[in-house]
Design a protein around this motif. Structure first.
Motif, PDB file in Angstrom:
ATOM      1  N   ARG A  21       2.140 -24.163  20.878  1.00 62.62           N
ATOM      2  CA  ARG A  21       2.580 -24.594  19.546  1.00 62.62           C
ATOM      3  C   ARG A  21       2.458 -23.409  18.590  1.00 62.62           C
ATOM      4  O   ARG A  21       1.345 -22.963  18.271  1.00 62.62           O
ATOM      5  N   LYS A  22       3.578 -22.899  18.145  1.00 61.67           N
ATOM      6  CA  LYS A  22       3.580 -21.706  17.315  1.00 61.67           C
ATOM      7  C   LYS A  22       2.922 -21.935  15.952  1.00 61.67           C
ATOM      8  O   LYS A  22       2.389 -21.011  15.327  1.00 61.67           O
ATOM      9  N   ALA A  23       2.978 -23.182  15.462  1.00 64.74           N
ATOM     10  CA  ALA A  23       2.428 -23.455  14.130  1.00 64.74           C
ATOM     11  C   ALA A  23       0.906 -23.392  14.090  1.00 64.74           C
ATOM     12  O   ALA A  23       0.308 -23.255  13.016  1.00 64.74           O
ATOM     13  N   SER A  24       0.269 -23.521  15.230  1.00 63.34           N
ATOM     14  CA  SER A  24      -1.200 -23.476  15.278  1.00 63.34           C
ATOM     15  C   SER A  24      -1.681 -22.041  15.241  1.00 63.34           C
ATOM     16  O   SER A  24      -0.998 -21.109  15.687  1.00 63.34           O
ATOM     17  N   ALA A  25      -2.901 -21.858  14.719  1.00 64.83           N
ATOM     18  CA  ALA A  25      -3.471 -20.511  14.618  1.00 64.83           C
ATOM     19  C   ALA A  25      -3.687 -19.904  15.992  1.00 64.83           C
ATOM     20  O   ALA A  25      -3.509 -18.704  16.197  1.00 64.83           O
ATOM     21  N   LEU A  30      -2.608 -29.350  19.204  1.00 67.13           N
ATOM     22  CA  LEU A  30      -3.881 -29.911  18.763  1.00 67.13           C
ATOM     23  C   LEU A  30      -4.482 -30.858  19.793  1.00 67.13           C
ATOM     24  O   LEU A  30      -5.692 -31.091  19.793  1.00 67.13           O
ATOM     25  N   TYR A  31      -3.631 -31.397  20.653  1.00 65.01           N
ATOM     26  CA  TYR A  31      -4.079 -32.391  21.630  1.00 65.01           C
ATOM     27  C   TYR A  31      -3.779 -31.882  23.043  1.00 65.01           C
ATOM     28  O   TYR A  31      -2.830 -31.124  23.281  1.00 65.01           O
ATOM     29  N   CYS A  32      -4.561 -32.321  23.996  1.00 62.97           N
ATOM     30  CA  CYS A  32      -4.310 -31.951  25.396  1.00 62.97           C
ATOM     31  C   CYS A  32      -3.030 -32.634  25.881  1.00 62.97           C
ATOM     32  O   CYS A  32      -2.504 -33.544  25.216  1.00 62.97           O
ATOM     33  N   LYS A  33      -2.538 -32.212  26.993  1.00 60.92           N
ATOM     34  CA  LYS A  33      -1.274 -32.725  27.501  1.00 60.92           C
ATOM     35  C   LYS A  33      -1.327 -34.233  27.759  1.00 60.92           C
ATOM     36  O   LYS A  33      -0.350 -34.946  27.503  1.00 60.92           O
TER      37      LYS A  33
END
Length: 381
Positions: A21-25, A30-33
């Motif tokens: 997820r590119k938006a995350s630092a 944020l969640y596992c698969k």
């Protein structure tokens, strides 16, 4: 960072268990698969429920080991070798395992085309199974060339791709062996009747159009190679089957300048003989030798096949009620009225006609079947 904590389940898992997820630092979701799948499923099913639509129960993503793949049809994890290739997919493998893939394709053909045969007819020839059945009925259920065997195989022009008629297996294969060449087919008919150029050359050389055969041992006691030395395996094969020896075969090959006695275009490789008398007629190439066998070593069939390729065999004639029907012999007769095995009289008369008539003696406007109109009537060009 090699691990990360999932915000939903609270478990610390390897980063491989998180989508990117590119938006995350950290570049990870944020969640596992597993939790991500539950969230997506819940959202999707909620929207479908509002629309009043039902969907299948959510199937949690299975953990598939390396070198294995999940088949959604049989719901089994299998080795990747049990899956076919599919270049359009990122994995390079088909969605289903091979057995399931075959079942899916068969079901698709049944639903869309009505079966495997109809699918292949549409794919190869652009006709339907119903159109083929109508053509067979129009022919009286018999092959239009030999008038002996049932019509089962669709024949088409390799030049135009248009369907010509429905033939039996042997006639269809025989045309292919002769490369749809009417000139060679007529040369083969003359060759079988011992009235072609090769037979004339044999008469000049040995005084007869054929030689060898089972009877040779009685009238020519010296035909075997003299001496007690061992001969080649080919020598004994020729001697036993055709009544000639290796020296005879070499002499015949030299007489034919190494070329086929029929087409004079390809290398002569096979001994051709009369199956009734056993006498050797000459050496032929693979195509001519096989083609004559498939067309039953019958001059009438060969000449009919030549006229068929040129469009001179099958004609459309008018009926008394203003309609049309097929005509495949001279003299003319309605194929639908001739019973099974009742073609002998017409066959012999037609053979005499085609033997005495050269292709340019009669100009016939022969139509080619191109399809059916809206009411099911055959259309010819």
């Amino acid at each position: 960072m090699s691990t990360k904590k999932c915000r939903d389940c609270g478990e610390i898992k390897p980063v491989a268990e998180f989508w990117k997820r590119k938006a995350s630092a950290d570049g990870l979701a944020l969640y596992c698969k597993a939790c991500f799948g539950l969230r997506n499923a819940s959202c999707y099913r909620g929207k479908r429920a509002v629309q009043g639509k039902e969907v299948r129960a959510y199937r949690r993503r299975a953990a598939v080991p390396e070198g294995m793949k999940y088949c959604p049809r049989c719901e089994t994890v299998k080795d990747v070798e049990e899956f076919g290739s599919n270049k359009s997919r990122k994995s390079g493998l088909s969605v289903y395992c091979r057995p399931c893939h075959n079942q899916v394709i068969a079901e698709h053909k049944q639903v869309k085309y009505g079966g495997e045969r109809n699918f292949l007819l549409k794919l190869r020839y652009g006709v339907t199974e119903q159109e083929v059945e109508r053509m067979v009925a129009e022919q009286g259920g018999v092959c239009v060339i030999c008038l002996r065997a049932p019509a089962k195989h669709v024949d088409h022009s390799h030049l135009t791709g248009l369907v010509r008629r429905i033939l039996c297996f042997k006639c269809n294969g025989g045309l292919g062996q002769f490369h749809d060449d009417p000139a060679v087919l007529r040369l083969a008919a003359d060759y079988l009747e011992l009235r072609g150029s090769h037979a004339r050359r044999m008469r000049i050389e040995i005084g007869a159009p054929v030689f060898g055969g089972p009877d040779r041992v009685r009238w020519d006691p010296f035909w075997r190679t003299r001496g007690d030395r061992l001969q080649s395996a080919r020598h004994y094969h020729l001697r036993q089957k055709y009544g000639i020896n290796d020296e005879d075969a070499k002499w015949l090959l030299k007489l034919q300048v190494g070329l086929c006695a029929i087409c004079a275009d390809q290398p002569a490789k096979h001994v051709d003989h009369d199956h009734a008398t056993g006498a050797v007629r000459g050496l032929a190439c693979s195509g001519c030798n096989t083609g004559m066998g498939q067309l039953r070593d019958d001059p009438i069939t060969l000449r009919r096949a030549a006229d068929y390729v040129e469009g001179r065999l099958v004609r459309t004639v008018e009926t008394a009620d203003g309609g049309t029907r097929l005509s495949v012999t001279v003299p003319d007769v309605d194929p639908a009225t001739v019973p099974q095995g009742g073609w002998k009289e017409f066959w012999e008369a037609d053979g005499r006609y085609r033997k005495e008539t050269l292709p340019f003696d009669e100009e016939l406007d022969m139509p080619t079947w191109v399809g059916s109109d809206e009411d099911g009537t055959f259309v010819y060009s």
